[in-house]
Scaffold this motif. Sequence first.
Motif, PDB file in Angstrom:
ATOM      1  N   GLY A 453      -8.754  65.581  35.257  1.00  0.00           N
ATOM      2  CA  GLY A 453      -9.572  65.736  34.056  1.00  0.00           C
ATOM      3  C   GLY A 453      -9.819  67.219  33.828  1.00  0.00           C
ATOM      4  N   GLY A 454     -10.833  67.555  33.076  1.00  0.00           N
ATOM      5  CA  GLY A 454     -11.147  68.953  32.827  1.00  0.00           C
ATOM      6  C   GLY A 454      -9.977  69.675  32.183  1.00  0.00           C
ATOM      7  N   GLU A 455      -9.521  70.753  32.806  1.00  0.00           N
ATOM      8  CA  GLU A 455      -8.387  71.507  32.260  1.00  0.00           C
ATOM      9  C   GLU A 455      -7.103  70.676  32.248  1.00  0.00           C
ATOM     10  OE1 GLU A 455      -7.906  75.441  33.985  1.00  0.00           O
ATOM     11  OE2 GLU A 455     -10.032  75.469  34.506  1.00  0.00           O
ATOM     12  N   ALA A 456      -7.052  69.629  33.053  1.00  0.00           N
ATOM     13  CA  ALA A 456      -5.858  68.786  33.123  1.00  0.00           C
ATOM     14  C   ALA A 456      -5.996  67.514  32.288  1.00  0.00           C
ATOM     15  CB  ALA A 456      -5.572  68.419  34.580  1.00  0.00           C
ATOM     16  N   GLU A 457      -7.035  67.432  31.470  1.00  0.00           N
ATOM     17  CA  GLU A 457      -7.258  66.209  30.695  1.00  0.00           C
ATOM     18  C   GLU A 457      -6.084  65.935  29.736  1.00  0.00           C
ATOM     19  OE1 GLU A 457      -9.594  63.989  31.007  1.00  0.00           O
ATOM     20  OE2 GLU A 457      -8.927  62.749  29.313  1.00  0.00           O
ATOM     21  N   ALA A 458      -5.581  66.979  29.088  1.00  0.00           N
ATOM     22  CA  ALA A 458      -4.471  66.783  28.147  1.00  0.00           C
ATOM     23  C   ALA A 458      -3.221  66.286  28.872  1.00  0.00           C
ATOM     24  CB  ALA A 458      -4.177  68.081  27.403  1.00  0.00           C
ATOM     25  N   ALA A 459      -2.993  66.823  30.057  1.00  0.00           N
ATOM     26  CA  ALA A 459      -1.827  66.379  30.832  1.00  0.00           C
ATOM     27  C   ALA A 459      -1.983  64.910  31.206  1.00  0.00           C
ATOM     28  CB  ALA A 459      -1.684  67.249  32.088  1.00  0.00           C
ATOM     29  N   LYS A 460      -3.196  64.527  31.604  1.00  0.00           N
ATOM     30  CA  LYS A 460      -3.415  63.125  31.958  1.00  0.00           C
ATOM     31  C   LYS A 460      -3.199  62.219  30.743  1.00  0.00           C
ATOM     32  CE  LYS A 460      -7.495  61.301  32.115  1.00  0.00           C
ATOM     33  NZ  LYS A 460      -8.887  61.038  32.484  1.00  0.00           N
ATOM     34  N   GLN A 461      -3.699  62.656  29.592  1.00  0.00           N
ATOM     35  CA  GLN A 461      -3.525  61.848  28.381  1.00  0.00           C
ATOM     36  C   GLN A 461      -2.042  61.682  28.054  1.00  0.00           C
ATOM     37  OE1 GLN A 461      -5.782  60.089  26.753  1.00  0.00           O
ATOM     38  NE2 GLN A 461      -7.366  60.785  28.163  1.00  0.00           N
ATOM     39  N   ALA A 462      -1.267  62.736  28.289  1.00  0.00           N
ATOM     40  CA  ALA A 462       0.182  62.633  28.048  1.00  0.00           C
ATOM     41  C   ALA A 462       0.803  61.578  28.947  1.00  0.00           C
ATOM     42  CB  ALA A 462       0.839  63.994  28.277  1.00  0.00           C
ATOM     43  N   VAL A 463       0.340  61.509  30.183  1.00  0.00           N
ATOM     44  CA  VAL A 463       0.858  60.494  31.106  1.00  0.00           C
ATOM     45  C   VAL A 463       0.411  59.104  30.668  1.00  0.00           C
ATOM     46  CG1 VAL A 463       0.817  59.677  33.498  1.00  0.00           C
ATOM     47  CG2 VAL A 463       0.956  62.132  33.018  1.00  0.00           C
ATOM     48  N   LEU A 464      -0.824  58.976  30.221  1.00  0.00           N
ATOM     49  CA  LEU A 464      -1.305  57.677  29.748  1.00  0.00           C
ATOM     50  C   LEU A 464      -0.470  57.172  28.573  1.00  0.00           C
ATOM     51  CD1 LEU A 464      -5.170  58.246  29.949  1.00  0.00           C
ATOM     52  CD2 LEU A 464      -3.849  56.571  31.270  1.00  0.00           C
ATOM     53  N   ASP A 465       0.051  58.110  27.776  1.00  0.00           N
ATOM     54  CA  ASP A 465       0.845  57.728  26.606  1.00  0.00           C
ATOM     55  C   ASP A 465       2.306  57.454  26.941  1.00  0.00           C
ATOM     56  OD1 ASP A 465      -1.341  57.917  24.955  1.00  0.00           O
ATOM     57  OD2 ASP A 465      -0.945  59.998  24.365  1.00  0.00           O
ATOM     58  N   MET A 466       2.730  57.784  28.138  1.00  0.00           N
ATOM     59  CA  MET A 466       4.138  57.582  28.494  1.00  0.00           C
ATOM     60  C   MET A 466       4.457  56.095  28.598  1.00  0.00           C
ATOM     61  SD  MET A 466       4.849  60.383  31.513  1.00  0.00           S
ATOM     62  CE  MET A 466       4.594  62.138  31.232  1.00  0.00           C
ATOM     63  N   PRO A 467       5.670  55.708  28.204  1.00  0.00           N
ATOM     64  CA  PRO A 467       6.109  54.333  28.457  1.00  0.00           C
ATOM     65  C   PRO A 467       6.355  54.122  29.945  1.00  0.00           C
ATOM     66  CG  PRO A 467       7.914  55.625  27.594  1.00  0.00           C
ATOM     67  CD  PRO A 467       6.700  56.505  27.535  1.00  0.00           C
ATOM     68  N   LYS A 468       6.534  52.881  30.315  1.00  0.00           N
ATOM     69  CA  LYS A 468       6.699  52.537  31.735  1.00  0.00           C
ATOM     70  C   LYS A 468       7.852  53.307  32.376  1.00  0.00           C
ATOM     71  CE  LYS A 468       7.305  48.553  34.798  1.00  0.00           C
ATOM     72  NZ  LYS A 468       7.441  47.066  34.845  1.00  0.00           N
ATOM     73  N   ALA A 469       8.979  53.416  31.642  1.00  0.00           N
ATOM     74  CA  ALA A 469      10.141  54.110  32.205  1.00  0.00           C
ATOM     75  C   ALA A 469       9.842  55.591  32.428  1.00  0.00           C
ATOM     76  CB  ALA A 469      11.344  53.945  31.279  1.00  0.00           C
ATOM     77  N   GLY A 470       9.090  56.191  31.517  1.00  0.00           N
ATOM     78  CA  GLY A 470       8.723  57.590  31.678  1.00  0.00           C
ATOM     79  C   GLY A 470       7.819  57.795  32.889  1.00  0.00           C
ATOM     80  N   ARG A 471       6.884  56.884  33.035  1.00  0.00           N
ATOM     81  CA  ARG A 471       5.980  56.998  34.198  1.00  0.00           C
ATOM     82  C   ARG A 471       6.766  56.857  35.499  1.00  0.00           C
ATOM     83  NH1 ARG A 471       2.834  53.264  31.030  1.00  0.00           N
ATOM     84  NH2 ARG A 471       3.088  51.623  32.599  1.00  0.00           N
ATOM     85  N   ALA A 472       7.709  55.948  35.507  1.00  0.00           N
ATOM     86  CA  ALA A 472       8.524  55.771  36.716  1.00  0.00           C
ATOM     87  C   ALA A 472       9.337  57.031  37.019  1.00  0.00           C
ATOM     88  CB  ALA A 472       9.448  54.568  36.546  1.00  0.00           C
TER      89      ALA A 472
END
Length: 481
Positions: A453-472
């Motif tokens: 979170g914090g300074e990395a909140e945007a990065a986390k949100q990008a991961v939350l938006d990734m499809p399953k294949a992207g997360r894998a």
Amino acid sequence: MGSRLLQVAALAGAAFCLTGAAPLPGYEPGEELAGGDTTVNDFGRNAFSYPAANLSVERQTAFFIGNSFFKKNWVEAPASTTGRDGLGPHFITRSCAGCHAMDGRAAPPAVKAGASTEQPVGLLLRLSIPAAPGQDTGKDGVIPEPAYGGQLNNAAIAGIKPEAEVVIEYTEQPGRFADGTRYRLRRPAYRLRNLAYGPLHPGTLMSPRIAPQVIGLGLLEAIPEAGLLAIAERQAAAGQGVSGRPNRVWDASRQDWVIGRFGWKANVGSVAHQTGGAFNGDMGITSSMFPHEECTAAQTDCRERQQREAAWRSGRGEPTVDLDDRAFERTVFYTTTLAVPARRDPRDAQVLQGKGLFHAAGCAACHVPRHVTGDVPGLPELSRQTIYPYTDLLLHDMGEGLADHRPDFAADGREWRTPPLWGLGLVKTVNGHTFFLHDGRARNLMEAVLWHGGEAEAAKQAVLDMPKAGRAALIRFLESL
């Protein structure tokens, strides 16, 4: 295959638009050599335990002597094993390897019905109280808790009371990815019971810290300070919400203030200080760098025991400290020259897709992939090496979810050092678990990402938006490190 390639291209294109920067990286020749010429190619249970690959056979003698002091148990004094006695009075482990098994990462205690069922080993609690306005925290960087000191020790030698028992309770926290996939995180809460020396100060601050893998420490110390400061300046100038800053800490080995590089809050500046501090704080082993064990005024049994041990040593003509300088130097040499294992499958298509997503999400802003070490006096093996630790060694605000609300030198209660990622994918092989973050709350790599979170909140949100294949693919990339 075709659809997957199209997916990679689409994701990479989106990333280019997001960052407005250079095209996403593909395979970089040599990146599999995470530790440069020191890199080893063993991916089994001993992957974290090798000397630097370019260390000569003659130089390996000191490494293996240091290894023996790192791994063997200490016993209480007096003992027939002089040179290995002096444990306690309070401690949390009997050897360095007790926390860093196989030179790797510790795990939090086992859990049943949401609560820990045993005392932690390899997960310690830092203690302190808030500084008064204008109060100088000095070379400790904190104001230690008056009765228990700067670190809780939940074990002790015979006749001495352990300071307390640690209880960890977890609360499950549900969440959902943008595609609807559910996940759960577990939030820990810490409390102490059976306090041996009276109640804690009402303002006591506690910070859990788990023992990480100890590979590549000498290489991290060899990254020039100017390079770290340049990264901080670059992040601030970018104006994208990521702005790391160095911790400034007292270093007992140099007797000077330096940039913090080690510890979860970058509260230690050198491998030597880290080694001596761990001997002293975790095992009660004194050295010329740390000649005194921490027994507070409230701990009369501990203080009396120290006096008896000093009398025994004097009567036997033994040194006043437990660990002599030569043994200490060998142990520091060992921890300084432990090698980094090579990356696995860096050219694999899914790994490269994950690498692209890692950069596109902005993770590389803090987890800086590549550094070049400077010249290290007495250690040509570590000098001028191109390494891939994936860290900037700087402090970043990681948000309320990870906050411990405990300052540590310049670090505030929401800031943590960017940990290096090398060796991440071998923790399960070496240590048999996949617990990550500063307190081991994350049960796998994805949970670790989702706690950002914090300074990395945007990065986390990008991961939350990734499809399953992207997360894998992202996880596959992390596991290749």
